[in-house]
Motif scaffolding. Sequence first.
Motif, PDB file in Angstrom:
ATOM      1  N   GLU A 133       0.842  -1.197   0.000  1.00  0.00           N
ATOM      2  CA  GLU A 133       0.000   0.000   0.000  1.00  0.00           C
ATOM      3  C   GLU A 133       0.871   1.239   0.000  1.00  0.00           C
ATOM      4  N   ARG A 187      -3.231   3.817  -2.223  1.00  0.00           N
ATOM      5  CA  ARG A 187      -3.420   2.910  -3.363  1.00  0.00           C
ATOM      6  C   ARG A 187      -2.774   1.569  -3.026  1.00  0.00           C
ATOM      7  N   TYR A 244      -1.457  -2.326  -4.244  1.00  0.00           N
ATOM      8  CA  TYR A 244      -0.881  -3.055  -5.371  1.00  0.00           C
ATOM      9  C   TYR A 244      -0.770  -4.530  -5.025  1.00  0.00           C
ATOM     10  N   LEU A 254       1.285  -7.902  -6.369  1.00  0.00           N
ATOM     11  CA  LEU A 254       2.366  -8.375  -7.242  1.00  0.00           C
ATOM     12  C   LEU A 254       2.348  -9.893  -7.242  1.00  0.00           C
ATOM     13  N   MET A 257       2.859  -6.608 -11.773  1.00  0.00           N
ATOM     14  CA  MET A 257       2.399  -5.703 -10.707  1.00  0.00           C
ATOM     15  C   MET A 257       1.067  -5.097 -11.142  1.00  0.00           C
ATOM     16  N   TYR A 258       0.064  -5.275 -10.294  1.00  0.00           N
ATOM     17  CA  TYR A 258      -1.285  -4.791 -10.592  1.00  0.00           C
ATOM     18  C   TYR A 258      -1.666  -3.703  -9.592  1.00  0.00           C
ATOM     19  N   LEU A 259      -2.378  -2.712 -10.087  1.00  0.00           N
ATOM     20  CA  LEU A 259      -3.012  -1.740  -9.201  1.00  0.00           C
ATOM     21  C   LEU A 259      -4.373  -2.322  -8.820  1.00  0.00           C
ATOM     22  N   ILE A 265      -8.826  -6.280  -9.235  1.00  0.00           N
ATOM     23  CA  ILE A 265      -7.660  -5.689  -9.877  1.00  0.00           C
ATOM     24  C   ILE A 265      -8.122  -4.621 -10.847  1.00  0.00           C
ATOM     25  N   ILE A 279      -0.074  -2.811 -14.173  1.00  0.00           N
ATOM     26  CA  ILE A 279       0.680  -1.565 -14.399  1.00  0.00           C
ATOM     27  C   ILE A 279       2.110  -1.821 -14.850  1.00  0.00           C
ATOM     28  N   LEU A 321       6.551   3.060  -9.430  1.00  0.00           N
ATOM     29  CA  LEU A 321       6.117   1.668  -9.601  1.00  0.00           C
ATOM     30  C   LEU A 321       5.717   1.367 -11.048  1.00  0.00           C
ATOM     31  N   GLU A 322       5.113   2.351 -11.712  1.00  0.00           N
ATOM     32  CA  GLU A 322       4.642   2.115 -13.082  1.00  0.00           C
ATOM     33  C   GLU A 322       5.788   1.849 -14.053  1.00  0.00           C
TER      34      GLU A 322
END
Length: 312
Positions: A152, A156, A158, A160, A171-173, A181, A185, A229-230
């Motif tokens: 976190e 937000r 995430y 992984l 890695m997903y938001l 999901i 990202i 992260l993106e």
Amino acid sequence: MKIKNGAVWKDTQGNILHAHGGYIIKYEDMYYWYGENRLDNIYVSCYSSKDLVNWTFCNHVLTADSKAEEIRVRTDLRLRNEEGKKVNIERPKVLYHRESGRFVMWMHYENGKDYCCAAAAVATCDTPTGDFVYHGSFNPYGYMSRDCTLFEDNGRAYFLSSSRDNADMHMYLLQDDFMNIERLIAAFWQGEYREAPALVKKDDMYYLFTSFCTGWAPNQGKYAKTDCLEKGFGKMKEIGDETTYHSQPAFILKLKGKETVSYIYVGDRWNGENYHDSRYVWYPLIFHENGDVELVECKELDIDVETGRIRY
Ligand code: DGJ
């Protein structure tokens, strides 16, 4: 208050502590440790502690007999396979979602027979230690999803996980309520076969620690960092020795005390022959000024939650 790495850890009732592949959150002055427990009908157990050393058993928060409830995501709600046997629930991670007041657990799901489902699963509860309600497993956007973690950052969340038979890291938001999901990202380390992801943020930099894939046997740990992260994570560097001091990452504990912030690598020392005899190691992570991160092998770790200081 000292931790003895690799020893048999018992809870305050004298029972062996089972919280493997786990995660710790802090909620209202209490730490909660969630992790795998493969005894009987149990999947995930939860323990609480104020000092990170003495752990009180709270509940088997997810079992093969947990209540299952549909959500808006179409999932497989089964907590036992067709033969009535237990499935595999691995690496449970929990975040507290402030707006809903819910504790949301994400984990890795397999059918108990093989490792082909490679699915993510979700469960929730209104309290940290209550009976979690299971919401089922699914493949995010159709992808395989094995070893996983949650993270976190500024509200937000995430998720992984290792994808494509562990070849790539995804890695997903997550969506605002942490229940689905939102989007993939970043996909990175393609073909590098990393598992056991553990992510931490320090001074606006994100550090991701992982292992290689050798079943229960420990191997060379690596880490990489990014300021966004993106962008994903760049080239990895080795950390620890060729067995990561006989461990595999579970998560990184960020200990915020009144005087300082310490970073503790929590690793599993698996016992492949007798899973229930798997142990834990808690090693200091040192962030050097030249940007390198060091994992310190130590027999004991002295933790002071008040000041945030650790000694080894
Ligand atoms: C390594 C993974 O990191 C563990 O969570 C577990 O899935 C074992 N492999 C199983 O061999």
